[in-house]
Design a protein around this motif. Sequence first.
Motif, short mmCIF file in Angstrom:
data_model
loop_
_atom_site.label_atom_id
_atom_site.label_comp_id
_atom_site.label_asym_id
_atom_site.label_seq_id
_atom_site.Cartn_x
_atom_site.Cartn_y
_atom_site.Cartn_z
N LEU A 1 0.82 -1.21 0.00
CA LEU A 1 0.00 0.00 0.00
C LEU A 1 0.85 1.26 0.00
N VAL A 2 1.92 1.26 0.81
CA VAL A 2 2.69 2.50 0.99
C VAL A 2 3.82 2.66 -0.02
N ALA A 3 4.03 1.65 -0.86
CA ALA A 3 5.18 1.66 -1.77
C ALA A 3 5.23 2.90 -2.66
N ASP A 4 4.06 3.42 -3.05
CA ASP A 4 4.05 4.55 -3.98
C ASP A 4 3.65 5.86 -3.31
N ILE A 5 3.70 5.92 -1.99
CA ILE A 5 3.35 7.15 -1.27
C ILE A 5 4.64 7.83 -0.82
N PRO A 6 4.94 9.02 -1.36
CA PRO A 6 6.24 9.67 -1.12
C PRO A 6 6.29 10.46 0.17
N LEU A 7 6.13 9.79 1.30
CA LEU A 7 6.21 10.44 2.60
C LEU A 7 7.36 9.86 3.41
N ASP A 8 7.98 10.68 4.23
CA ASP A 8 9.06 10.22 5.10
C ASP A 8 8.45 9.93 6.47
N LEU A 9 7.86 8.74 6.61
CA LEU A 9 7.12 8.38 7.81
C LEU A 9 7.43 6.97 8.26
N LYS A 10 7.08 6.69 9.52
CA LYS A 10 7.14 5.34 10.03
C LYS A 10 5.72 4.87 10.31
N VAL A 11 5.34 3.72 9.73
CA VAL A 11 4.01 3.16 9.90
C VAL A 11 4.12 1.84 10.65
N ALA A 12 3.36 1.70 11.72
CA ALA A 12 3.39 0.49 12.53
C ALA A 12 2.17 -0.38 12.26
N ALA B 1 -12.12 -5.00 8.14
CA ALA B 1 -12.12 -4.80 6.68
C ALA B 1 -11.86 -3.34 6.29
N GLU B 2 -12.04 -2.42 7.24
CA GLU B 2 -11.88 -1.00 6.93
C GLU B 2 -10.51 -0.44 7.34
N LEU B 3 -9.70 -1.28 7.99
CA LEU B 3 -8.41 -0.79 8.49
C LEU B 3 -7.50 -0.29 7.36
N LEU B 4 -7.35 -1.10 6.33
CA LEU B 4 -6.44 -0.75 5.24
C LEU B 4 -6.90 0.51 4.50
N PRO B 5 -8.18 0.60 4.09
CA PRO B 5 -8.64 1.82 3.43
C PRO B 5 -8.49 3.05 4.32
N ALA B 6 -8.74 2.90 5.63
CA ALA B 6 -8.63 4.04 6.55
C ALA B 6 -7.18 4.50 6.66
N LEU B 7 -6.25 3.52 6.67
CA LEU B 7 -4.83 3.87 6.74
C LEU B 7 -4.39 4.62 5.49
N ARG B 8 -4.82 4.13 4.33
CA ARG B 8 -4.45 4.81 3.09
C ARG B 8 -5.02 6.23 3.05
N GLU B 9 -6.26 6.38 3.46
CA GLU B 9 -6.89 7.71 3.47
C GLU B 9 -6.13 8.65 4.39
N GLU B 10 -5.74 8.15 5.54
CA GLU B 10 -4.98 8.96 6.49
C GLU B 10 -3.64 9.39 5.90
N LEU B 11 -2.96 8.47 5.22
CA LEU B 11 -1.66 8.78 4.64
C LEU B 11 -1.78 9.77 3.48
N LEU B 12 -2.82 9.63 2.68
CA LEU B 12 -2.99 10.52 1.54
C LEU B 12 -3.27 11.95 1.96
N HIS B 13 -3.80 12.11 3.17
CA HIS B 13 -4.11 13.44 3.68
C HIS B 13 -3.23 13.79 4.89
N TRP B 14 -2.07 13.18 4.93
CA TRP B 14 -1.20 13.33 6.10
C TRP B 14 -0.69 14.76 6.27
N LYS B 15 -0.80 15.22 7.50
CA LYS B 15 -0.21 16.50 7.89
C LYS B 15 0.33 16.33 9.30
N GLU B 16 1.53 16.85 9.51
CA GLU B 16 2.11 16.75 10.85
C GLU B 16 1.29 17.58 11.85
#
Length: 351
Positions: free
Chosen positions: A284-295, A336-351
């Motif tokens: 999921l995160v392979a193509d998201i250009p953020l400098d983050l750590k995801v657990a 079932a909603e964990l992965l979509p929610a994570l992607r949504e959060e990353l796409l709109h990520w703000k510190e």
Amino acid sequence: MERKITKTVQIGNRTIGGGNPVLIQSMTNTKTEDVKATVAQINRLAAAGCEIIRCTVPSMEAAAALEEIKKQVQIPVVADIHFDYRLAVAAIAHGADKIRINPGNIGAKERVQAVVDAARERHVPIRVGVNSGSLEKELVEKYHGVTAEGIVESALGQVKLIEDLGYDNLVISIKSSDVLMCVRAHELLSAQTDYPLHVGITEAGTIISGNIKSAIGIGLILHQGIGDTIRVSLTGDPLEEVKSAKIILRTLGLRRGGIEVVSCPTCGRTKIDLIGLANQVEDLVADIPLDLKVAVMGCVVNGPGEAKEADIGIAGGCGEGLLIRHGEIIKKLPEAELLPALREELLHWKE
């Protein structure tokens, strides 16, 4: 860490040495003369983070194909040459950004001279490659076997041959499948030359064993400030080489950018398909250009606490899970909603 400052070498549109970032290299496993397949693989590797690509050139047809390949890719192309000096000359004429040769198997001095002359005319760097498996008989006898000292003497001898022919636009590569011998050889070589070094463990093996050997060997070498380009040599899809190289560089603090995924090893409390979920998150995160750590955690009991050092994370429970930011629970969701929610959060990520 403090890196050794080596000579600067220009490879196509990339610069190595001189304190520039350590670049990731891989090698195609397509038939080079199959332009369509080779271009497709190079572009996939480049999208994954490959910055220099090497292609084998075993024939004149393969050498000629480099010209069309170069038109369709954005990263430098290195021609891998063995035995026939004419292939090196042809590869240079058809646009190779660098050539890899072992002068010892090219033949007579006049043949090496022909390669050097062609490289000089087009300002193409030469990578002098020496492997422990092809060490000269006299050096094996001198050192009573294949040793780090013998590998280094061989490499420096080949370099001197090219220098004596009036060319010093060089990169050196010394490789062995013996990890600790390879590390020692790089230590010795780095102390005796300022040329950029390409680092790797040759014939490292399959995905598991090859990754472990490469991480240890390349990691030990890079941690001493040695090395300007790396390749993780694996028996498998070259894409795995690039993924592994990125992780090695990030782990050593030599590369930033890209999402780092951390995940727990699972235990008896795990009530979610954590292994599958962690793999899905990596994809999921392979193509998201953020400098983050995801657990990715498998337990809602300890998950939030264990994920505190991550920027964002998910923790699984029984049919449900948590979305976590800096250790704080944001929301509870059905599994079932964990992965979509994570992607949504990353796409709109703000510190």
